[in-house]
Design a protein around this motif. Structure first.
Motif, short mmCIF file in Angstrom:
data_model
loop_
_atom_site.label_atom_id
_atom_site.label_comp_id
_atom_site.label_asym_id
_atom_site.label_seq_id
_atom_site.Cartn_x
_atom_site.Cartn_y
_atom_site.Cartn_z
N UNK A 208 0.82 -1.20 0.00
CA UNK A 208 0.00 0.00 0.00
C UNK A 208 0.85 1.25 0.00
N UNK A 209 0.20 2.39 -0.16
CA UNK A 209 0.89 3.68 -0.22
C UNK A 209 0.36 4.60 0.87
N UNK A 210 1.23 5.08 1.76
CA UNK A 210 0.79 6.06 2.76
C UNK A 210 0.32 7.34 2.08
N UNK A 211 -0.53 8.07 2.76
CA UNK A 211 -1.02 9.34 2.21
C UNK A 211 0.14 10.29 1.93
N UNK A 212 0.18 10.80 0.72
CA UNK A 212 1.23 11.76 0.36
C UNK A 212 0.93 13.15 0.91
N UNK A 213 -0.25 13.32 1.50
CA UNK A 213 -0.61 14.61 2.10
C UNK A 213 0.01 14.78 3.49
N UNK A 214 0.48 13.69 4.05
CA UNK A 214 1.06 13.74 5.39
C UNK A 214 2.56 13.52 5.31
N UNK A 215 3.33 14.61 5.45
CA UNK A 215 4.78 14.54 5.30
C UNK A 215 5.42 13.65 6.35
N UNK A 216 4.75 13.53 7.51
CA UNK A 216 5.33 12.70 8.57
C UNK A 216 5.36 11.22 8.18
N UNK A 217 4.60 10.85 7.15
CA UNK A 217 4.63 9.46 6.68
C UNK A 217 5.85 9.19 5.79
N UNK A 218 6.53 10.26 5.37
CA UNK A 218 7.63 10.13 4.41
C UNK A 218 8.94 10.75 4.90
N UNK A 219 8.86 11.89 5.53
CA UNK A 219 10.08 12.60 5.93
C UNK A 219 10.91 11.78 6.92
N UNK A 220 12.20 11.68 6.62
CA UNK A 220 13.15 10.95 7.47
C UNK A 220 12.77 9.48 7.64
N UNK A 221 12.02 8.95 6.69
CA UNK A 221 11.63 7.54 6.76
C UNK A 221 12.81 6.61 6.60
N UNK A 222 12.77 5.49 7.29
CA UNK A 222 13.85 4.51 7.22
C UNK A 222 13.34 3.12 6.82
N UNK A 223 12.05 3.01 6.58
CA UNK A 223 11.48 1.71 6.20
C UNK A 223 11.56 1.57 4.68
N UNK A 224 12.30 0.60 4.17
CA UNK A 224 12.35 0.40 2.71
C UNK A 224 10.94 0.19 2.16
N UNK A 225 10.64 0.90 1.07
CA UNK A 225 9.30 0.84 0.45
C UNK A 225 9.49 0.73 -1.06
N UNK A 226 9.30 -0.48 -1.57
CA UNK A 226 9.57 -0.75 -2.97
C UNK A 226 8.37 -0.40 -3.85
N UNK A 227 8.68 0.16 -5.02
CA UNK A 227 7.70 0.33 -6.09
C UNK A 227 8.13 -0.55 -7.25
N UNK A 228 7.23 -0.85 -8.19
CA UNK A 228 7.63 -1.69 -9.33
C UNK A 228 8.86 -1.18 -10.08
N UNK A 229 9.05 0.13 -10.11
CA UNK A 229 10.22 0.68 -10.81
C UNK A 229 11.52 0.20 -10.17
N UNK A 230 11.53 0.01 -8.86
CA UNK A 230 12.73 -0.52 -8.19
C UNK A 230 13.11 -1.88 -8.75
N UNK A 231 12.11 -2.65 -9.15
CA UNK A 231 12.35 -4.00 -9.65
C UNK A 231 12.64 -3.98 -11.15
N UNK A 232 11.82 -3.25 -11.92
CA UNK A 232 12.01 -3.27 -13.37
C UNK A 232 13.32 -2.62 -13.80
N UNK A 233 13.83 -1.68 -13.00
CA UNK A 233 15.10 -1.02 -13.35
C UNK A 233 16.30 -1.68 -12.69
N UNK A 234 16.06 -2.68 -11.87
CA UNK A 234 17.16 -3.38 -11.22
C UNK A 234 17.81 -4.33 -12.22
N UNK A 235 19.10 -4.50 -12.13
CA UNK A 235 19.83 -5.29 -13.13
C UNK A 235 19.90 -6.77 -12.80
N UNK A 236 19.36 -7.18 -11.65
CA UNK A 236 19.40 -8.59 -11.27
C UNK A 236 18.28 -8.86 -10.27
#
Length: 385
Positions: A208-236
């Motif tokens: 799922x995707x946290x609300x982009x309206x709440x900066x506290x859900x994203x700012x200084x985040x340390x939890x890896x959060x993958x999107x399909x682009x992370x996989x399709x652009x990865x070389x292995x």
């Protein structure tokens, strides 16, 4: 003199004194014929043709769409209409030109409205400093050493992952697994194996995707959060980390879920059927079905089984705007499950291969980081060569 790169100790000039750029040549996918000539678009070499337009070595820049991306070709190539290519290197080292162009932010010269566009006439007169050819050669040699190591590792990764795929094919497609001589095959199923639904052998976890309206859900985040682009652009298959992180608050206040390290990530929306294994515990957006086997010995078998059946999986994806395979449909797909002992043997061998891939992928990231730190210092003359 204000310069876009170079040392004041070098010769002042303009970009067109370093390289004369020319717009590429249009060619559609339908017009491309099987061959070994790379076709460079603004996003890089992503197809092949049997005829070249330009002799190598050469440098290619993204002109439209992906603006300012820089690529190098040692051999003859076809630069697409969405690119600019090095029509005249002016006697300069092609590799030096390739690295030098990476120091210019071409997005500053975007003339497009809806679609980013680069006009060569707007960059030809940019002021720069140009070193003598021997200095160019030394700089290119230093930076190329990093790229050569990266390319060598990339080729080793390709060979290793192909070895794992061939092992899967030998054991579980051709049924020439250890001890196969003593196993009867009844109606296409080896004795002692079972036909199960995928939901019977693994957990399938969404994202799922946290609300982009709440900066506290994203700012200084340390939890890896993958999107399909992370996989399709990865070389292995080794997913070392995600481009984007979310905070604990973002994780707890969305449908994103933590999945353990070593899970199988499968893209399930739009770009369906791309795979990876996360090195760290992570979360994903809703574009994934994340797979955690009930029996850890089945992990690599599950991964390779699904990769082998990717077209079958895609055939079950529906949707008008974009294709998507639902978790419900995916869970009902049948899977031929080998005995735990045999699956464990494959797990051991395939995991050993994957760990080598992961180590090489980490090495490549470190090499690229070292090269990228060195590049501006060499191009500014801060490090004399």
């Amino acid at each position: 003199m204000i310069s876009f790169f170079g040392s004041p100790l070098w010769t002042p000039g303009k970009l067109q004194d370093l390289v004369l750029l020319q717009r590429g040549f249009d060619i559609t996918k339908a017009e491309q014929k099987p061959g070994a000539i790379q076709v460079f678009s603004s996003s890089g070499p992503n197809s092949f043709h049997n005829v070249s337009k330009v002799e190598g070595p050469g440098v290619i820049i993204g002109r439209k769409g992906t603006l300012g991306s820089v690529f190098y070709s040692d051999s003859s190539y076809w630069p697409h209409d969405t690119t600019l290519w090095s029509k005249d290197l002016r006697g300069n080292n092609a590799k030096f030109v390739y690295y030098a162009l990476q120091r210019i932010d071409m997005t500053l010269f975007d003339t497009g409205a809806a679609n980013p566009t680069l006009n060569r006439n707007h960059v030809h007169n940019l002021p720069i400093f140009i070193p003598e050819r021997p200095t160019q050669d030394r700089i290119a040699s230093i930076l190329s050493a990093y790229d050569d190591l990266i390319e060598n590792n990339r080729r080793r990764i390709v060979l290793l992952e192909e070895a794992a795929r061939q092992l899967y094919k030998e054991w579980f497609v051709r049924f020439r697994f250890p001890g196969h001589e003593h196993v009867k095959i009844i109606d296409g199923v080896p004795e002692g194996w079972s036909v199960d639904a995928i939901e019977e052998v693994c957990q399938t976890i969404g994202g799922g995707t946290p609300s982009t309206q709440k900066r506290e859900y994203w700012d200084d985040g340390e939890v890896p959060w993958f999107t399909p682009t992370d996989v399709t652009r990865n070389s292995c298959l080794a997913l070392l980390n995600s481009q984007t992180k979310i905070s604990d608050s973002g994780l707890n206040n969305s449908s994103a879920k933590m999945i353990p390290a070593g899970s199988i990530l499968m893209t399930s929306r739009a770009s369906v059927g791309f795979f990876g294994i996360n090195r760290l515990a992570a979360s994903t957006n809703q574009g994934f079905i994340n797979i955690v086997p009930n029996d850890p010995a089945l992990r690599m078998y599950l991964l390779h089984n699904l990769m082998w059946r990717v077209e079958e999986i895609r055939s079950h994806a529906g949707g008008a705007t974009y294709k998507e395979i639902s978790k419900g449909r995916f869970r009902t797909l049948p899977i031929l499950t080998p005995p735990s002992g045999l699956a464990g043997e494959f797990e051991d061998q395939a995991t050993l291969i994957h760990l080598q891939v992961e180590a090489l992928h980490i090495a490549n990231q470190q090499l690229a980081k070292a090269r990228d730190l060195l590049l501006p210092k060499l191009m500014s003359g801060a490090i004399a060569v």
